[in-house]
Write an enzyme that holds these catalytic residues in place. Structure first.
Site, PDB file in Angstrom:
ATOM      1  N   ASP A 177       0.936  -1.440  -0.023  1.00 50.32           N
ATOM      2  CA  ASP A 177      -0.077   0.136   0.013  1.00 50.32           C
ATOM      3  C   ASP A 177       0.810   1.179   0.041  1.00 50.32           C
ATOM      4  OD1 ASP A 177      -1.745   2.012   0.563  1.00 50.32           O
ATOM      5  OD2 ASP A 177      -2.668   1.361   2.239  1.00 50.32           O
ATOM      6  N   TYR A 186     -10.798  13.989  -7.984  1.00 49.88           N
ATOM      7  CA  TYR A 186      -9.887  13.651  -8.751  1.00 49.88           C
ATOM      8  C   TYR A 186      -8.796  14.478  -9.593  1.00 49.88           C
ATOM      9  CZ  TYR A 186      -7.776  10.377 -12.105  1.00 49.88           C
ATOM     10  OH  TYR A 186      -6.989   9.578 -12.769  1.00 49.88           O
ATOM     11  N   LYS A 221      -4.601  15.498  -9.098  1.00 51.63           N
ATOM     12  CA  LYS A 221      -3.717  15.519 -10.203  1.00 51.63           C
ATOM     13  C   LYS A 221      -2.879  16.766 -10.370  1.00 51.63           C
ATOM     14  CE  LYS A 221      -4.445  11.238 -11.614  1.00 51.63           C
ATOM     15  NZ  LYS A 221      -3.350  10.152 -11.410  1.00 51.63           N
ATOM     16  N   LYS A 232     -14.856   2.919 -17.387  1.00 45.17           N
ATOM     17  CA  LYS A 232     -15.041   4.266 -18.154  1.00 45.17           C
ATOM     18  C   LYS A 232     -15.804   4.007 -19.229  1.00 45.17           C
ATOM     19  CE  LYS A 232     -10.742   4.969 -17.899  1.00 45.17           C
ATOM     20  NZ  LYS A 232      -9.296   5.176 -18.397  1.00 45.17           N
ATOM     21  N   ALA A 233     -16.340   5.083 -20.034  1.00 41.78           N
ATOM     22  CA  ALA A 233     -17.238   4.806 -21.066  1.00 41.78           C
ATOM     23  C   ALA A 233     -17.022   3.708 -21.891  1.00 41.78           C
ATOM     24  CB  ALA A 233     -17.647   6.292 -21.397  1.00 41.78           C
ATOM     25  N   GLN A 273     -22.506  14.333 -24.919  1.00 40.37           N
ATOM     26  CA  GLN A 273     -21.252  14.646 -24.363  1.00 40.37           C
ATOM     27  C   GLN A 273     -20.070  14.179 -25.436  1.00 40.37           C
ATOM     28  OE1 GLN A 273     -23.935  12.813 -22.989  1.00 40.37           O
ATOM     29  NE2 GLN A 273     -23.006  11.990 -21.055  1.00 40.37           N
TER      30      GLN A 273
HETATM   31  O1  GDC Z   1     -16.605   7.343 -17.389  1.00 39.02           O
HETATM   32  P1  GDC Z   1     -16.095   8.291 -18.479  1.00 39.02           P
HETATM   33  O2  GDC Z   1     -15.329   7.551 -19.466  1.00 39.02           O
HETATM   34  O3  GDC Z   1     -15.243   9.488 -17.950  1.00 39.02           O
HETATM   35  O4  GDC Z   1     -17.394   8.861 -19.229  1.00 39.02           O
HETATM   36  C1  GDC Z   1     -17.274   9.742 -20.294  1.00 39.02           C
HETATM   37  C2  GDC Z   1     -18.875  10.221 -20.577  1.00 39.02           C
HETATM   38  O5  GDC Z   1     -19.424   8.893 -21.054  1.00 39.02           O
HETATM   39  C3  GDC Z   1     -19.510  10.655 -19.281  1.00 39.02           C
HETATM   40  O6  GDC Z   1     -20.179  11.960 -19.862  1.00 39.02           O
HETATM   41  C4  GDC Z   1     -20.616   9.679 -18.985  1.00 39.02           C
HETATM   42  O7  GDC Z   1     -21.793  10.344 -18.424  1.00 39.02           O
HETATM   43  C5  GDC Z   1     -20.713   8.904 -20.286  1.00 39.02           C
HETATM   44  N1  GDC Z   1     -21.612   7.708 -20.314  1.00 39.02           N
HETATM   45  C6  GDC Z   1     -22.479   7.294 -20.654  1.00 39.02           C
HETATM   46  N2  GDC Z   1     -22.862   6.025 -20.544  1.00 39.02           N
HETATM   47  C7  GDC Z   1     -21.407   4.430 -18.907  1.00 39.02           C
HETATM   48  O8  GDC Z   1     -22.325   3.549 -18.907  1.00 39.02           O
HETATM   49  C8  GDC Z   1     -21.792   5.475 -19.590  1.00 39.02           C
HETATM   50  N3  GDC Z   1     -20.581   4.435 -17.834  1.00 39.02           N
HETATM   51  C9  GDC Z   1     -19.449   5.462 -18.099  1.00 39.02           C
HETATM   52  N4  GDC Z   1     -18.500   5.136 -17.270  1.00 39.02           N
HETATM   53  N5  GDC Z   1     -19.885   6.550 -18.559  1.00 39.02           N
HETATM   54  C10 GDC Z   1     -20.979   6.670 -19.067  1.00 39.02           C
HETATM   55  C11 GDC Z   1     -12.444  10.455 -17.220  1.00 39.02           C
HETATM   56  C12 GDC Z   1     -12.391  10.050 -15.792  1.00 39.02           C
HETATM   57  C13 GDC Z   1     -10.948   9.193 -15.670  1.00 39.02           C
HETATM   58  C14 GDC Z   1      -9.850   9.835 -16.458  1.00 39.02           C
HETATM   59  C15 GDC Z   1     -10.268  10.611 -17.701  1.00 39.02           C
HETATM   60  C16 GDC Z   1      -9.247  11.351 -18.403  1.00 39.02           C
HETATM   61  O9  GDC Z   1     -13.369  11.266 -17.223  1.00 39.02           O
HETATM   62  O10 GDC Z   1     -13.216   9.321 -15.241  1.00 39.02           O
HETATM   63  O11 GDC Z   1     -10.680   9.051 -14.394  1.00 39.02           O
HETATM   64  O12 GDC Z   1      -9.389  10.849 -15.898  1.00 39.02           O
HETATM   65  O13 GDC Z   1     -11.474  11.076 -17.607  1.00 39.02           O
HETATM   66  O14 GDC Z   1      -9.627  11.857 -19.640  1.00 39.02           O
HETATM   67  P2  GDC Z   1     -14.918  10.922 -18.212  1.00 39.02           P
HETATM   68  O15 GDC Z   1     -14.092  11.002 -19.656  1.00 39.02           O
HETATM   69  O16 GDC Z   1     -15.830  11.919 -18.080  1.00 39.02           O
END
Ligand code: GDC
Length: 340
Positions: free
Chosen positions: A58, A153, A157, A196-197, A224
């Site tokens: 850790d 977060y 950073k 993530k997405a 988005q």
């Molecule tokens: O989670 P994320 O990829 O992170 O989400 C991108 C977009 O996709 C958001 O607007 C989210 O609401 C949308 N989205 C739609 N459906 C789903 O089912 C979904 N799951 C997820 N997770 N998202 C969904 C990220 C951070 C990371 C990292 C990167 C750097 O933000 O979470 O930790 O730092 O950025 O670029 P995102 O791109 O907002």
């Protein structure tokens, strides 16, 4: 670089997605003495290699950072508490606490005479006011200031970037900083809340196909915009930035911006299916638009991440499909033995 190949090189966060790939990549390049560290128990790492020194530690704790840095020539610090929007929106304190990891690792690196220190920062450092439009604003490095980073977060950073800078300026530690833009690929988290997405959308498409319920829930309006960087480009970029003379934080991301609806289009096309979409408007959304401006990396390195999203997402989809299928088979076997 040739020198580093025979010296001890440390990768933290090595049990996770990018860290695991980085260890594999360094091995493949002929690095002979690697130490891989992660807080997760050894059995839970994404990738592990028998010819590498694997330690479950850790790194929030200073004494463990001392063990990690002991004898190290170079350190890649990728250890952090992180995840997609679903995780970082609900775990701001946990994300902020990663400040302990980078702070203790920097102190330990200095103490043990480490030659070069890499820190993985994030596009989440950028000022929220510049990311209000859905037309994927291209973020230049200077757009992090005046500071209004992603709550939790992103602030961690940004603060850690500055800590690296001051260790370089005040104590002479050679530091290199990259701002990753949403990295995806095989071995990335695809379920459980931290995904993530790209991985989340692939999983949802796979589930819809497997269940025969041809529906998908998308967070937000789907308008988005983001750019997504394939893991191979991330590894190439880490190499190039680590070996460069670039001392300030630099974007490491794709400049191929897509909306989340377009991301779903691509996943559907890979799966050969069309789904009925519903939009969960109160889900975590993060910023409206974000893209990587790659002018600086092009000028300084003559390169930028260039794997087309369609290509990277197909590889990711196939990997998640296999993981999902294996899990389903495991469930079927245990249900069968339970029924006997
Ligand atoms: O989670 P994320 O990829 O992170 O989400 C991108 C977009 O996709 C958001 O607007 C989210 O609401 C949308 N989205 C739609 N459906 C789903 O089912 C979904 N799951 C997820 N997770 N998202 C969904 C990220 C951070 C990371 C990292 C990167 C750097 O933000 O979470 O930790 O730092 O950025 O670029 P995102 O791109 O907002």
């Amino acid at each position: 670089m040739e020198q580093a190949k025979n010296k001890l090189v440390v990768v933290t966060g090595a049990g996770g997605f990018i860290g695991g790939h980085l260890v594999a990549h360094l091995r493949a390049q002929g690095y002979k003495k690697l130490r891989a560290i992660d807080a997760k128990p050894l059995g839970e790492w994404e990738q592990q290699f028998v010819d590498v020194e694997n330690l479950s530690l850790d790194l929030n704790l200073k004494e463990n950072c001392e063990t990690a840095a002991d004898g190290a020539y170079e350190i890649y610090n990728l250890a952090a508490n992180m995840g997609g929007m679903g995780f970082i929106e609900h775990n701001k304190a946990l994300c902020m606490l990663s400040i302990l990891i980078n702070t203790h690792m920097l102190q330990a690196a200095l103490h043990h005479g480490v030659q070069r220190y890499f820190y993985s920062s994030s596009a989440c450092v950028y000022n929220a006011d510049r990311q209000k439009t859905f037309e994927a604003p291209s973020l230049k490095e200077e757009d992090a200031y005046p500071a209004m980073a992603e709550d939790g977060y992103g602030w961690e950073k940004l603060f850690s970037e500055r800590m690296c800078r001051h260790f370089r300026e005040d104590f002479g530690l050679t530091t290199r900083l990259a701002r990753f833009h949403n990295v995806y690929g095989p071995h990335g988290t695809w379920e459980g809340g931290r995904e993530k997405a790209p991985a989340a959308i692939c999983r949802k498409v796979i589930e819809a196909k497997a269940s025969g319920r041809h529906e998908i829930e998308i967070w937000g309006t789907g308008e988005q915009t983001r750019s997504f960087m394939y893991i191979d480009d991330c590894l190439k970029g880490i190499d190039k930035i680590m070996r460069s003379e670039i001392v300030d934080a630099i974007n490491l991301g794709s400049s191929e911006a897509v909306s989340i609806n377009q991301l779903v289009d691509i996943a559907e096309e890979i799966a050969g299916i069309k789904l009925k979409r519903s939009y969960k408007l109160d889900a975590p959304k993060g910023v409206n638009g974000r893209n990587s401006d790659n002018t600086l990396i092009q000028n300084l390195l003559g390169w930028e991440p260039n794997t087309p999203l369609r290509v990277g997402l197909e590889k990711t989809y196939r990997w998640i499909y296999d993981e999902y299928s294996q899990k389903q088979q495991g469930r079927a076997v245990s249900a069968f033995s339970g029924a006997r």
